[in-house]
Motif scaffolding. Structure first.
Motif, PDB file in Angstrom:
ATOM      1  N   THR A   1      25.529  30.372 -12.297  1.00  0.00           N
ATOM      2  CA  THR A   1      26.970  30.538 -12.488  1.00  0.00           C
ATOM      3  C   THR A   1      27.725  29.594 -11.558  1.00  0.00           C
ATOM      4  O   THR A   1      28.678  28.906 -11.976  1.00  0.00           O
ATOM      5  CB  THR A   1      27.401  31.989 -12.201  1.00  0.00           C
ATOM      6  OG1 THR A   1      26.258  32.831 -12.338  1.00  0.00           O
ATOM      7  CG2 THR A   1      28.467  32.451 -13.151  1.00  0.00           C
ATOM      8  N   ASP A   2      27.317  29.574 -10.296  1.00  0.00           N
ATOM      9  CA  ASP A   2      28.000  28.708  -9.322  1.00  0.00           C
ATOM     10  C   ASP A   2      27.959  27.262  -9.781  1.00  0.00           C
ATOM     11  O   ASP A   2      29.007  26.569  -9.791  1.00  0.00           O
ATOM     12  CB  ASP A   2      27.301  28.816  -7.951  1.00  0.00           C
ATOM     13  CG  ASP A   2      27.571  30.185  -7.326  1.00  0.00           C
ATOM     14  OD1 ASP A   2      28.378  30.946  -7.915  1.00  0.00           O
ATOM     15  OD2 ASP A   2      26.956  30.511  -6.292  1.00  0.00           O
ATOM     16  N   ILE A   3      26.789  26.830 -10.158  1.00  0.00           N
ATOM     17  CA  ILE A   3      26.625  25.421 -10.542  1.00  0.00           C
ATOM     18  C   ILE A   3      27.464  25.099 -11.755  1.00  0.00           C
ATOM     19  O   ILE A   3      28.211  24.111 -11.778  1.00  0.00           O
ATOM     20  CB  ILE A   3      25.147  25.101 -10.812  1.00  0.00           C
ATOM     21  CG1 ILE A   3      24.339  25.115  -9.501  1.00  0.00           C
ATOM     22  CG2 ILE A   3      25.012  23.724 -11.469  1.00  0.00           C
ATOM     23  CD1 ILE A   3      22.843  25.089  -9.697  1.00  0.00           C
ATOM     24  N   THR A   4      27.365  26.004 -12.790  1.00  0.00           N
ATOM     25  CA  THR A   4      28.133  25.709 -14.005  1.00  0.00           C
ATOM     26  C   THR A   4      29.630  25.711 -13.718  1.00  0.00           C
ATOM     27  O   THR A   4      30.354  24.837 -14.214  1.00  0.00           O
ATOM     28  CB  THR A   4      27.823  26.725 -15.114  1.00  0.00           C
ATOM     29  OG1 THR A   4      27.807  28.032 -14.551  1.00  0.00           O
ATOM     30  CG2 THR A   4      26.494  26.424 -15.767  1.00  0.00           C
ATOM     31  N   ILE A   5      30.078  26.647 -12.901  1.00  0.00           N
ATOM     32  CA  ILE A   5      31.514  26.695 -12.593  1.00  0.00           C
ATOM     33  C   ILE A   5      31.934  25.390 -11.890  1.00  0.00           C
ATOM     34  O   ILE A   5      32.930  24.747 -12.276  1.00  0.00           O
ATOM     35  CB  ILE A   5      31.859  27.936 -11.758  1.00  0.00           C
ATOM     36  CG1 ILE A   5      31.810  29.175 -12.679  1.00  0.00           C
ATOM     37  CG2 ILE A   5      33.235  27.815 -11.121  1.00  0.00           C
ATOM     38  CD1 ILE A   5      31.893  30.490 -11.946  1.00  0.00           C
ATOM     39  N   LEU A   6      31.133  25.005 -10.901  1.00  0.00           N
ATOM     40  CA  LEU A   6      31.428  23.761 -10.183  1.00  0.00           C
ATOM     41  C   LEU A   6      31.484  22.591 -11.162  1.00  0.00           C
ATOM     42  O   LEU A   6      32.364  21.741 -11.113  1.00  0.00           O
ATOM     43  CB  LEU A   6      30.347  23.480  -9.127  1.00  0.00           C
ATOM     44  CG  LEU A   6      30.451  24.291  -7.826  1.00  0.00           C
ATOM     45  CD1 LEU A   6      29.250  24.008  -6.940  1.00  0.00           C
ATOM     46  CD2 LEU A   6      31.734  23.950  -7.088  1.00  0.00           C
ATOM     47  N   HIS A   7      30.523  22.616 -12.103  1.00  0.00           N
ATOM     48  CA  HIS A   7      30.448  21.525 -13.053  1.00  0.00           C
ATOM     49  C   HIS A   7      31.630  21.535 -14.001  1.00  0.00           C
ATOM     50  O   HIS A   7      32.234  20.494 -14.256  1.00  0.00           O
ATOM     51  CB  HIS A   7      29.132  21.629 -13.821  1.00  0.00           C
ATOM     52  CG  HIS A   7      28.834  20.410 -14.618  1.00  0.00           C
ATOM     53  ND1 HIS A   7      28.385  19.231 -14.047  1.00  0.00           N
ATOM     54  CD2 HIS A   7      28.925  20.152 -15.947  1.00  0.00           C
ATOM     55  CE1 HIS A   7      28.223  18.327 -14.987  1.00  0.00           C
ATOM     56  NE2 HIS A   7      28.539  18.864 -16.163  1.00  0.00           N
TER      57      HIS A   7
ATOM     58  N   LYS B   1      34.565  20.108 -12.859  1.00  0.00           N
ATOM     59  CA  LYS B   1      34.390  18.661 -12.702  1.00  0.00           C
ATOM     60  C   LYS B   1      34.089  18.256 -11.271  1.00  0.00           C
ATOM     61  O   LYS B   1      34.281  17.143 -10.853  1.00  0.00           O
ATOM     62  CB  LYS B   1      35.628  17.891 -13.213  1.00  0.00           C
ATOM     63  CG  LYS B   1      36.068  18.302 -14.597  1.00  0.00           C
ATOM     64  CD  LYS B   1      36.288  17.120 -15.500  1.00  0.00           C
ATOM     65  CE  LYS B   1      36.327  17.403 -16.971  1.00  0.00           C
ATOM     66  NZ  LYS B   1      37.302  18.391 -17.446  1.00  0.00           N
ATOM     67  N   ARG B   2      33.601  19.213 -10.458  1.00  0.00           N
ATOM     68  CA  ARG B   2      33.170  18.840  -9.106  1.00  0.00           C
ATOM     69  C   ARG B   2      31.677  18.527  -9.197  1.00  0.00           C
ATOM     70  O   ARG B   2      30.823  19.244  -8.692  1.00  0.00           O
ATOM     71  CB  ARG B   2      33.440  19.995  -8.148  1.00  0.00           C
ATOM     72  CG  ARG B   2      34.953  20.226  -7.991  1.00  0.00           C
ATOM     73  CD  ARG B   2      35.272  21.667  -7.735  1.00  0.00           C
ATOM     74  NE  ARG B   2      35.080  21.981  -6.308  1.00  0.00           N
ATOM     75  CZ  ARG B   2      35.277  23.170  -5.771  1.00  0.00           C
ATOM     76  NH1 ARG B   2      35.680  24.175  -6.558  1.00  0.00           N
ATOM     77  NH2 ARG B   2      35.074  23.375  -4.489  1.00  0.00           N
TER      78      ARG B   2
ATOM     79  N   LYS C   1      24.605  18.780  -5.834  1.00  0.00           N
ATOM     80  CA  LYS C   1      24.071  19.095  -4.510  1.00  0.00           C
ATOM     81  C   LYS C   1      23.507  20.535  -4.487  1.00  0.00           C
ATOM     82  O   LYS C   1      22.390  20.804  -4.021  1.00  0.00           O
ATOM     83  CB  LYS C   1      25.183  18.957  -3.459  1.00  0.00           C
ATOM     84  CG  LYS C   1      24.645  18.778  -2.048  1.00  0.00           C
ATOM     85  CD  LYS C   1      25.803  18.734  -1.075  1.00  0.00           C
ATOM     86  CE  LYS C   1      25.353  19.158   0.304  1.00  0.00           C
ATOM     87  NZ  LYS C   1      26.504  19.579   1.115  1.00  0.00           N
ATOM     88  N   GLU C   2      24.328  21.402  -5.042  1.00  0.00           N
ATOM     89  CA  GLU C   2      23.903  22.806  -5.121  1.00  0.00           C
ATOM     90  C   GLU C   2      22.580  22.917  -5.882  1.00  0.00           C
ATOM     91  O   GLU C   2      21.653  23.624  -5.486  1.00  0.00           O
ATOM     92  CB  GLU C   2      24.990  23.609  -5.855  1.00  0.00           C
ATOM     93  CG  GLU C   2      24.711  25.075  -5.986  1.00  0.00           C
ATOM     94  CD  GLU C   2      25.108  25.867  -4.722  1.00  0.00           C
ATOM     95  OE1 GLU C   2      24.912  27.078  -4.720  1.00  0.00           O
ATOM     96  OE2 GLU C   2      25.591  25.223  -3.742  1.00  0.00           O
ATOM     97  N   TYR C   3      22.567  22.177  -7.005  1.00  0.00           N
ATOM     98  CA  TYR C   3      21.382  22.186  -7.870  1.00  0.00           C
ATOM     99  C   TYR C   3      20.144  21.768  -7.093  1.00  0.00           C
ATOM    100  O   TYR C   3      19.108  22.436  -7.135  1.00  0.00           O
ATOM    101  CB  TYR C   3      21.625  21.267  -9.061  1.00  0.00           C
ATOM    102  CG  TYR C   3      20.398  21.032  -9.930  1.00  0.00           C
ATOM    103  CD1 TYR C   3      19.938  22.025 -10.803  1.00  0.00           C
ATOM    104  CD2 TYR C   3      19.699  19.818  -9.871  1.00  0.00           C
ATOM    105  CE1 TYR C   3      18.822  21.817 -11.576  1.00  0.00           C
ATOM    106  CE2 TYR C   3      18.584  19.592 -10.652  1.00  0.00           C
ATOM    107  CZ  TYR C   3      18.145  20.603 -11.514  1.00  0.00           C
ATOM    108  OH  TYR C   3      17.020  20.396 -12.291  1.00  0.00           O
ATOM    109  N   GLN C   4      20.287  20.667  -6.371  1.00  0.00           N
ATOM    110  CA  GLN C   4      19.114  20.123  -5.695  1.00  0.00           C
ATOM    111  C   GLN C   4      18.681  20.932  -4.487  1.00  0.00           C
ATOM    112  O   GLN C   4      17.500  21.108  -4.233  1.00  0.00           O
ATOM    113  CB  GLN C   4      19.360  18.671  -5.282  1.00  0.00           C
ATOM    114  CG  GLN C   4      18.953  17.736  -6.393  1.00  0.00           C
ATOM    115  CD  GLN C   4      19.472  16.333  -6.204  1.00  0.00           C
ATOM    116  OE1 GLN C   4      20.262  16.056  -5.279  1.00  0.00           O
ATOM    117  NE2 GLN C   4      19.071  15.427  -7.081  1.00  0.00           N
TER     118      GLN C   4
END
Ligand SMILES: Nc1ncnc2c1ncn2[C@@H]1O[C@H](COP(=O)(O)OP(=O)(O)OP(=O)(O)O)[C@@H](O)[C@H]1O
Ligand SMILES: [Mg+2]
Lengths: 352, 676
Positions: free
Chosen positions: B131-137, B140-141, B147-150
């Protein structure tokens, strides 16, 4: 002097302590909903956008229509997502509940076969498969109408919904209309019991299980099939045509739909190009919103959100292969919203 | 322990075979069930393992999809693509959760549960990250999302995959252990099954042996018994335990043997009593004739003595010897008569105990010192009707026999008691009758009596002794019989004998002879009651005749010369039925007397006695039908016959047919007793 200053600081701090929660509460309201997984992708997307614009957070958990309605009737949530209106198990809530159609989707037959062939099904064959009468993919009945493809010599594994589900309801309503055998043995049910095969929770569960098991067959909302790159069955409609489910064929089905007294769930295509198992999905709310200590603001926020969903929100469905409500149904939905009251006063009037 | 012989053979066999079949079935079913169970367990283990591995793979797969979906989202800038990948994520998460809950259901091991717990927490964690990653994405951040992903998403995924591998590896290990255990158990049950089979086999053999033996044994017994019976041996001993079919067969055989034995005994008794009866008649007949002959011998001897007395001392002596011999002979005859029950009983109420004690006093002196006599008398003994003299004779004979059986000395025990005798086959053994008896028992510790001669000792003249007469026990027998009793003998060679004499409490004196027989036999001795006048000058002859006639029942009147004779006759001329008249007499001779008598009565029979010269009689039977001439010395027998004949013919002549009443003889004594 200083004493008075300190005193006023202490007072203001105390006041702050007392009022802070109220301030916070007033600031952002969080609406909660539970229910159908059929429109789950649509709601997730729409509510995401709604939160961005209106700062009202909406939690929606896909637990199945049955669970959602149960939670609503126990008055612990604000709204429930459901694909069926009338069903055994919730008679006491019939008059207390208001159903607002939110979008139109399609129940599709998915399967796991190598090379993702497009298999054709008649309602009878689907019924036979789900009743366990046809157990192999190379069954003569299936072969008879699928001469153009090579059906593998595989046993069929049926995957059903484990929970009480609107998808199942629509699916069984469709089969009941077209298969004598199904009507006699099963009827219209929101849960299928005593039949062979595997069970899984929610649309994602069924999609996942079918995706995993080769030779399996199941039924989900169209978008789950598309997203998981699962082939969908071409299903014979009333005109005898085998129709591939798509936004186009669903739209064709809706074109001929005229509303009778009340909205039904299943939409049967009159148009020869229409997909036969299209259906509405609804959000159910309680007619009287002043329950369980809810304040007016919360009720207002709910109606506001619903009004947005049947209006501006519709655009987010199309991207997910749902079909937006036609204008006449939108009107019906709005009328339904008018019936929602707070301590007897219609709420829609408060919203511009 | 229950006696299986109480059950019928059918039931026994049924139960036996039932038990056998049940045991075999039980073992087979147990074995099959055990094998089924073991196989099921083994296949369960394998299946469980396979399923767990499959679910672990599903989780792996789901994680893979998630990773792929997140990857796609990060690489795509199209919101349409994002939406679809979102749905893929949803599906994958559902797969993940579903597989995890399924594994959880199957898992029973602590280690496995730990891994599952970690997977669960990771699942929640990873959902949040997605959720965090998709929201960030979506916002458009992109850089931050990447970074979060990795930095946190990838390691989590790696961690999950590692856990999955661990789970599979552990699963393999655990299941192999479990498989091994199950196999061990399977072998163990196989072993138990073998033992069970062996046990049931032994049990079957045991049951079969018990069953066959329980049937065979009594049957063998029955065969033995049947053989014995067919050989005529009725002394069968059988132990009858159950009431099954063979048991009942044995019972029936036993009953049969008893019945046969009883029939044989009865037959023997009947034969015995008939034999004794015949012997009795024989002995009686002989004794009677013998007696008569003896009396003739005696009478004649006495006549000879009379005639010879005056001149011959020698003749006198010889006559005395004859007389003694006759006396002894008549003793035998008397005993024979007792045996043949021709001796009249003089009954009186008496206590046997008293008779015994009285005799005992006499015996003590008589019996040798080496012999001890013990008395054990029942004081409550009732009095019975007996002929005491004869009873004494019974006792005496028994005691004498007892003493003679103990030449080395010993003990004679005499006891009495009362006994109720029940004879259940009274129809056959007519010599024994049910009822109350008093019993006199005489026991010795002597040589005993051989079984072979036990039925002979009561016969007259049966003896094993050199100087014995063989009459002792036959006298006992006769007396007891006459008293209506019977004798029971218990004896064993070398150990002594007991004689039990049963005398009925109730009078049951057997009328051994019928009335006619009695009359007949009496008629030989008591010939008449008529009045006879004897005119004889010789005193001895006169007395002899008188004695004889009076014993024969007649009334006699005597006269010692002719004159006196006429006198007496005239006095009783109507009463006198017959006259015996000597020819030669002083004062008035026979011829004159006869003429005188005829003057008064023509019909009166007259017997002329004459010596050597019958021509002296002037009258002849040819002229007078009512007189005969008898020459002296005549036998008394002949004389008495002639008297009777004369009397009878005179009745016929005078009064016509004989009147019934005249034939009734009133006098009792019937034995012509020479000695008495
Ligand atoms: N108490 C006894 N013990 C052994 N044998 C006996 C006994 N009593 C009788 N007998 C046997 O029975 C036979 C017949 O007995 P019975 O008294 O009739 O005649 P006896 O004794 O031989 O002769 P008698 O009595 O004239 O002396 C005897 O010879 C003897 O063998
Ligand atoms: Mg003797």
């Amino acid at each position: 002097m200083i004493g008075r200053y300190i005193k006023s600081i202490i007072y203001s701090f105390v006041l702050f302590l007392i009022f802070y929660p109220c301030l916070c509460f007033a600031k952002d309201i969080e609406l909660t909903g539970k229910g159908a997984t059929f429109p789950l992708p649509f709601y997730l997307k729409a509510f995401g956008h709604y939160q961005k614009h209106y700062k009202t957070k909406i939690n929606y958990v896909g637990v199945g229509s049955g669970e959602g309605l149960k939670a609503l009737s126990s008055k612990t949530i604000d709204f429930a997502g459901t694909d069926f209106i009338r069903v055994d198990g919730f008679p006491e809530n019939i008059n207390e509940l208001i159903y607002i159609p939110t979008c139109i989707g399609a129940v599709v037959v998915i399967y796991n076969l190598t090379d993702n062939p497009n298999v054709k099904f008649t309602p009878e064959i689907i019924s036979d498969i789900f009743l366990g009468k046809i157990t192999r993919w190379d069954d003569p009945k299936l072969r008879c109408i699928n001469k153009d493809i090579k059906l593998p010599e595989l046993p069929i594994t049926v995957v059903r919904r484990l929970d009480r589900s609107g998808t199942t309801y629509v699916f069984s309503e469709f089969l009941s209309r077209h298969s004598e055998m199904w009507r006699k043995n099963v009827g219209i049910k929101n849960i299928l019991t005593g039949l062979p095969g595997l069970e899984a929770k929610g649309n994602p569960g069924v999609a996942g299980l079918v995706k995993q098991k080769s030779g399996s067959i199941g039924y989900v909302e169209l978008v789950y099939a598309l997203a998981n790159r699962l082939p969908t069955g071409h299903i014979m409609n009333r005109s005898g045509r085998f129709i591939e489910p798509s936004v186009v064929s669903i739209k064709k089905a809706v074109e001929g739909y005229t509303q009778e007294k009340e909205l039904t769930t299943l939409i049967e295509a009159i148009n020869p190009d229409g997909y036969p198992i299209s259906c509405f999905t609804f959000i159910a709310v309680l007619r009287e919103q002043s329950y369980y200590g809810r304040d007016l603001q919360r009720a207002v926020e709910l109606v506001k959100m619903l009004k947005w969903l049947i209006g501006d929100g519709q655009q987010y469905g199309e991207a997910l292969h749902y079909v937006s409500l036609p204008s006449n149904i939108q009107e019906t939905a709005r009328k339904s919203l008018e019936q929602i009251t707070y301590k007897g006063n219609p709420l829609l009037l408060h919203i511009k | 322990m229950i006696n299986i012989r109480n059950l019928s053979v059918g039931t026994r066999l049924g139960v036996g075979f039932g038990v056998l079949v049940a045991t075999i079935l039980f073992v087979v079913v147990m074995a099959l069930m055990n094998m089924q169970f073991s196989i099921k367990r083994l296949s369960n283990i394998i299946e469980n393992n396979n399923r767990k591995v499959a679910y672990a793979n599903t989780i792996d797969h789901a994680v893979h999809i998630m990773n792929d979906a997140v990857n796609n989202i990060l690489q795509s800038r199209s919101s349409q693509q994002w939406d679809l990948e979102n749905i893929r994520l949803l599906t994958a998460q559902a797969m993940y959760d579903n597989a995890l809950s399924e594994i959880e259901k199957l898992e029973q091991n602590e280690k496995g549960e730990k891994i599952i717990y970690s997977l669960k927490t990771l699942s929640a964690y990873i959902k949040q990250q997605i959720t965090d990653i998709t929201i960030l994405h979506f916002e458009k951040r992109y850089a931050l999302a990447l970074k979060e992903y990795q930095h946190s998403y990838r390691p989590s995924i790696k961690h999950i995959q590692q856990l999955c591998q661990e789970l599979v590896a552990y699963q393999d290990e655990a299941s192999s252990v479990e498989y091994f255990n199950a196999l061990k158990k399977y072998k163990m049950t196989l072993y138990v099954f073998c033992v069970l089979a062996l046990c049931s086999f032994i049990f079957s053999i045991f049951t079969a042996i018990i069953l066959t033996r329980s049937i065979k044994k009594p049957l063998e017994q029955a065969v033995d018994a049947a053989k014995k019976l067919s050989e005529g041996d009725y002394h069968i001993t059988m132990d009858i335990k159950g009431n099954d079919e063979p048991g009942r067969l044995l019972m029936a055989m036993k009953e049969l043997a008893e019945k046969l034995k009883k029939a044989k005994e009865t037959e023997q008794q009947l034969y015995e009593s008939q034999k004794m009866e015949t012997l009795g008649r024989l002995a009686g007949g002989i004794a009677h004739d013998f007696n008569n002959m003896l009396s003739i011998i005696l009478g004649n001897t006495q006549l000879i003595k009379m005639n010879a007395s005056s001149f011959d001392e020698k003749t006198h002596k010889r006559c005395n010897a004859i007389e003694n011999a006759v006396a002894r002979a008549s003793g035998f005859v008397k005993q024979l008569l007792v045996f043949s029950k021709k001796q009249p009983l003089v009954l009186e109420k008496a206590n046997i105990n008293k008779a015994i004690t009285e005799l005992y006093k006499l015996l003590q002196k008589m019996i040798g010192e080496d012999i001890e006599i013990k008395l054990n008398l029942d004081p409550m003994l009732p009095e019975v009707n007996i002929d005491v003299t004869q009873f004494n004779q019974v006792l005496l004979n028994l005691i004498v026999n007892a003493r003679e059986s103990m030449p080395e000395g010993g003990t004679i025990t005499i006891w009495t008691h009362k006994e109720e005798v029940v004879v259940n086959n009274g129809n056959l053994g007519a010599n024994r009758i049910s009822g109350k008896y008093i019993v006199l028992s005489v026991k010795d510790t002597g040589i005993g009596i051989d079984r072979a001669i036990q039925d002979k000792i009561f016969e007259p003249f049966f003896t094993t002794k050199q100087n014995g007469t063989g009459l002792g026990l036959s006298v006992v027998y006769g007396i007891v019989k006459q008293h209506g009793g019977f004798i029971k003998l218990e004896s064993e060679k070398g150990k002594g004998s007991v004689f039990h004499i049963y005398i009925p409490c109730v009078d049951r004196i057997i009328e051994a002879k019928s009335k006619e027989e009695q009359q007949e036999s009496q008629g030989k001795n008591v010939l008449g009651t008529e009045n006879i006048l004897i005119i004889e000058d010789d005193e001895e002859i006169r007395n002899l005749i008188r004695e004889m006639l009076s014993t024969q029942g007649y009334n006699t009147i005597v006269a010692n010369d002719g004159l006196r004779g006429i006198e007496v006759f005239l006095k009783n001329k109507d009463d006198i039925d017959l006259v015996i008249l000597d020819c030669i007499m002083p004062k008035m001779n026979g011829n004159k007397v006869f003429a005188e008598i005829r003057m008064h009565r023509q019909d009166i029979p007259v017997i002329f006695l004459t010596g050597n010269n019958p021509e002296k009689i002037r009258y002849s039977p040819d002229d007078d039908k009512n007189m005969i001439i008898v020459q002296k010395p005549c036998s008394l027998e002949m004389l008495s016959t002639k008297i009777r004949e004369m009397l009878d013919s005179s009745y016929a002549f005078k009064k016509g047919p004989l009147d019934e009443n005249t034939k009734i003889y009133k006098k009792g004594p019937s034995v012509f007793n020479l000695r008495a």
